[in-house]
Design a protein around this motif. Structure first.
Motif, short mmCIF file in Angstrom:
data_model
loop_
_atom_site.label_atom_id
_atom_site.label_comp_id
_atom_site.label_asym_id
_atom_site.label_seq_id
_atom_site.Cartn_x
_atom_site.Cartn_y
_atom_site.Cartn_z
N ASP A 43 0.81 -1.22 0.00
CA ASP A 43 0.00 0.00 0.00
C ASP A 43 0.84 1.27 0.00
O ASP A 43 0.32 2.36 0.20
CB ASP A 43 -0.92 0.02 1.22
CG ASP A 43 -1.93 -1.11 1.20
OD1 ASP A 43 -2.41 -1.45 0.10
OD2 ASP A 43 -2.23 -1.67 2.27
N ASP A 99 -5.64 3.43 9.51
CA ASP A 99 -6.19 3.09 8.20
C ASP A 99 -7.65 2.70 8.30
O ASP A 99 -8.48 3.10 7.46
CB ASP A 99 -5.36 1.96 7.58
CG ASP A 99 -5.92 1.49 6.25
OD1 ASP A 99 -5.75 2.21 5.25
OD2 ASP A 99 -6.55 0.41 6.22
N ALA A 100 -8.00 1.92 9.32
CA ALA A 100 -9.37 1.43 9.46
C ALA A 100 -10.37 2.56 9.68
O ALA A 100 -11.41 2.62 9.03
CB ALA A 100 -9.44 0.43 10.62
N TRP A 149 -10.65 4.88 6.57
CA TRP A 149 -11.45 4.21 5.54
C TRP A 149 -12.93 4.22 5.90
O TRP A 149 -13.79 4.56 5.07
CB TRP A 149 -10.94 2.78 5.38
CG TRP A 149 -11.63 1.99 4.31
CD1 TRP A 149 -11.85 2.36 3.02
CD2 TRP A 149 -12.17 0.67 4.44
NE1 TRP A 149 -12.49 1.35 2.33
CE2 TRP A 149 -12.70 0.31 3.18
CE3 TRP A 149 -12.24 -0.23 5.50
CZ2 TRP A 149 -13.32 -0.93 2.97
CZ3 TRP A 149 -12.84 -1.47 5.29
CH2 TRP A 149 -13.38 -1.80 4.03
N PRO A 171 -13.29 -2.49 11.26
CA PRO A 171 -13.13 -2.60 9.80
C PRO A 171 -11.66 -2.56 9.37
O PRO A 171 -11.28 -1.79 8.48
CB PRO A 171 -13.89 -1.38 9.29
CG PRO A 171 -13.66 -0.34 10.36
CD PRO A 171 -13.59 -1.10 11.66
N ARG A 173 -8.32 -3.36 7.52
CA ARG A 173 -7.90 -3.94 6.24
C ARG A 173 -6.53 -4.60 6.35
O ARG A 173 -6.16 -5.43 5.51
CB ARG A 173 -7.88 -2.86 5.16
CG ARG A 173 -9.26 -2.27 4.89
CD ARG A 173 -9.25 -1.33 3.70
NE ARG A 173 -8.51 -0.10 3.95
CZ ARG A 173 -8.40 0.90 3.06
NH1 ARG A 173 -8.95 0.77 1.86
NH2 ARG A 173 -7.73 2.00 3.35
N SER A 229 -14.43 -6.80 9.81
CA SER A 229 -13.98 -7.07 8.45
C SER A 229 -13.46 -8.49 8.38
O SER A 229 -13.03 -9.07 9.38
CB SER A 229 -12.89 -6.09 8.04
OG SER A 229 -11.73 -6.28 8.83
N GLU A 266 -10.76 -9.47 7.15
CA GLU A 266 -9.34 -9.48 7.51
C GLU A 266 -9.16 -9.56 9.03
O GLU A 266 -8.25 -10.24 9.52
CB GLU A 266 -8.64 -8.24 6.98
CG GLU A 266 -8.54 -8.16 5.46
CD GLU A 266 -9.80 -7.60 4.80
OE1 GLU A 266 -9.76 -7.36 3.58
OE2 GLU A 266 -10.82 -7.39 5.52
N ARG A 282 -16.99 -8.38 4.04
CA ARG A 282 -15.83 -8.04 3.21
C ARG A 282 -16.21 -6.91 2.25
O ARG A 282 -17.23 -6.97 1.57
CB ARG A 282 -15.39 -9.26 2.40
CG ARG A 282 -14.12 -9.02 1.57
CD ARG A 282 -13.73 -10.26 0.79
NE ARG A 282 -13.42 -11.38 1.65
CZ ARG A 282 -12.24 -11.57 2.24
NH1 ARG A 282 -11.26 -10.69 2.05
NH2 ARG A 282 -12.03 -12.61 3.02
N GLY A 283 -15.38 -5.88 2.20
CA GLY A 283 -15.58 -4.80 1.26
C GLY A 283 -16.60 -3.78 1.71
O GLY A 283 -17.39 -3.99 2.64
#
Length: 428
Positions: free
Chosen positions: A155, A249-250, A253, A312, A314, A336, A338, A355-356
């Motif tokens: 990333d 990041d979570a 997002w 959530p 990732r 999530s 992950e 997911r997603g």
């Protein structure tokens, strides 16, 4: 420590971050290991203090430890020191956690007290286990950190992508050597153990799983306290250390990609980000409908009075303590895919795993709009934790590994468990 403990065998315990207070994921696990060790051993703890607020807690460790060597670690200076790894050809994580004082203390302590057993918490602390006199060495890797760095690289743009990829490669080389130099390597889930075995097949017979647990008495609906939330719409909560990149990041997002879509169906939904040390990117999220708390005196009321708890992530490894704690407090949790790896729970009943963006948005909206379903999931989540996530039950693995005269049976047990992990997860 009390004189009555003088007859207990000594053990060296090495931890990369002071294991008290247990206010973030790694410290929850390292603290519970400390308590477990102290039940049957005299614990000699070597650790780092990497935050000024934690210095005040060093004295409290005397409740569980006979002796403590707590070395100050300034993260800024540590990052500079870690760059030596570029010259020495080693993982940057190793010089970051390298201390001559701690190494000297470990050698002197082992010699003075006749210590023969040691537990290192996190891979980099295994560099302190090359001490004369130690006969049994256990490394609790928790997660495969090398894989985490490699995941970060995907990333990032150059040069950070190169640096993270390099760290993953060099740290894996160290992890493999540390595993072969120790009697047992512990991981928090079967998935993490299987991942390590795929990268280090030579360590198969030395690899075991020791899952996380949760203190279901502390994280109980009975300890919910007063609601910290002002009147308004339903509350969605994320809790965790907010200077940790996967958490940053979570929430970023979720706030930018998911929350606007959730509000199309639930316009008054509010998102609360609860946790210490919010990074600038997290602080920048605060605004209409989004609250960033920073450090709170007690996270339990924020969890207990939330309508939905989200995780959530990732980028995730192992079992997320934040998920277990929310389930223990009888809250509906959306995780999530992950972050759900290794989670022993029934999706759709005891939690939601999605997911997603589209699927995560859908299940959060469904829970916010269905009180009966939220209540049923809350009860089921608490029951799952009570059945499957006792710290004492999971940490028995460590007790067996350190039991006197159990060295041969430990090897047999490791082989059996490793075979089970690989047959289920690796497909051998």
């Amino acid at each position: 420590m009390a004189d009555s403990r003088a007859s207990l065998p000594p053990v060296l315990y090495l931890v990369h971050r002071i294991p008290y207070p247990p206010n973030k994921g790694d410290k929850v696990r390292s603290f519970n290991i400390l308590r477990q060790l102290a039940r049957s051993h005299r614990v000699f703890l070597g650790t780092f203090v990497d935050h000024p607020d934690d210095r005040q807690h060093v004295a409290r460790l005397a409740e569980w430890c006979e002796d403590v060597c707590a070395v100050e670690l300034d993260p800024r200076l540590g990052r500079i020191k870690s760059l030596r790894g570029l010259l020495t050809g080693e993982a940057l994580s190793l010089p970051y956690y390298r201390s001559a004082r701690l190494a000297q203390w470990a050698r002197a302590t082992v010699a003075q007290h006749g210590i023969t057993q040691a537990v290192a918490f996190s891979g980099p602390m295994a560099q302190y286990l090359d001490v004369p006199g130690l006969q049994r060495r256990i490394v609790d890797f928790c997660d495969v950190d090398s894989a985490k760095w490699t995941q970060y690289a995907a990333d990032r743009s150059w040069p950070m992508s190169w640096l993270y990829r390099r760290e993953g490669e060099h740290l894996l080389a160290f992890e493999r050597k540390a595993a072969m130099d120790s009697d047992a390597s512990l991981f928090v889930t079967e998935a993490e153990a299987a991942l390590f075995i795929r990268s280090a097949p030579e360590a198969r017979e030395r690899t075991q799983v020791m899952q996380n647990g949760v203190d279901a008495d502390f994280f109980s609906p009975a300890n919910c306290g007063e609601s910290p939330y002002p009147a308004g719409g339903p509350v969605i909560v994320f809790s965790g250390a907010m200077d940790y990149w996967p958490n940053i990041d979570a929430v970023t997002w979720f706030a930018t990609e998911l929350l606007p879509q959730i509000r199309r169906d639930v316009p008054d939904a509010r998102f609360w980000i609860v946790g210490m040390n919010p990074a600038p990117a997290v602080q920048a999220l605060a605004g209409e409908g989004i609250t960033v708390t920073g450090t709170v005196p007690d996270v339990r009321p924020y969890i207990a009075h939330a309508d939905v708890v989200v995780a959530p992530l990732r980028i995730a490894r192992g079992i997320q303590n934040k998920v277990l704690e929310a389930m223990a407090m009888a809250r509906p949790v959306v995780v999530s895919a992950e972050a759900a790896a290794g989670l022993d729970a029934d999706p759709g009943c005891e939690c939601e795993i999605a997911r997603g963006v589209e699927e995560l948005v859908r299940v959060v909206v469904e829970l916010l709009c269905d009180l009966r379903r939220r209540d049923a999931m809350s009860v089921a989540a608490r029951e799952r934790v009570m059945r499957a996530y006792s710290w004492a039950a999971h940490l028995n693995v460590l007790d067996r590994l350190l039991a006197p005269g159990e060295r041969n049976s430990n090897v047999e047990m490791q082989g059996e468990l490793a075979h089970g992990v690989t047959s289920r997860e690796v497909g051998t």
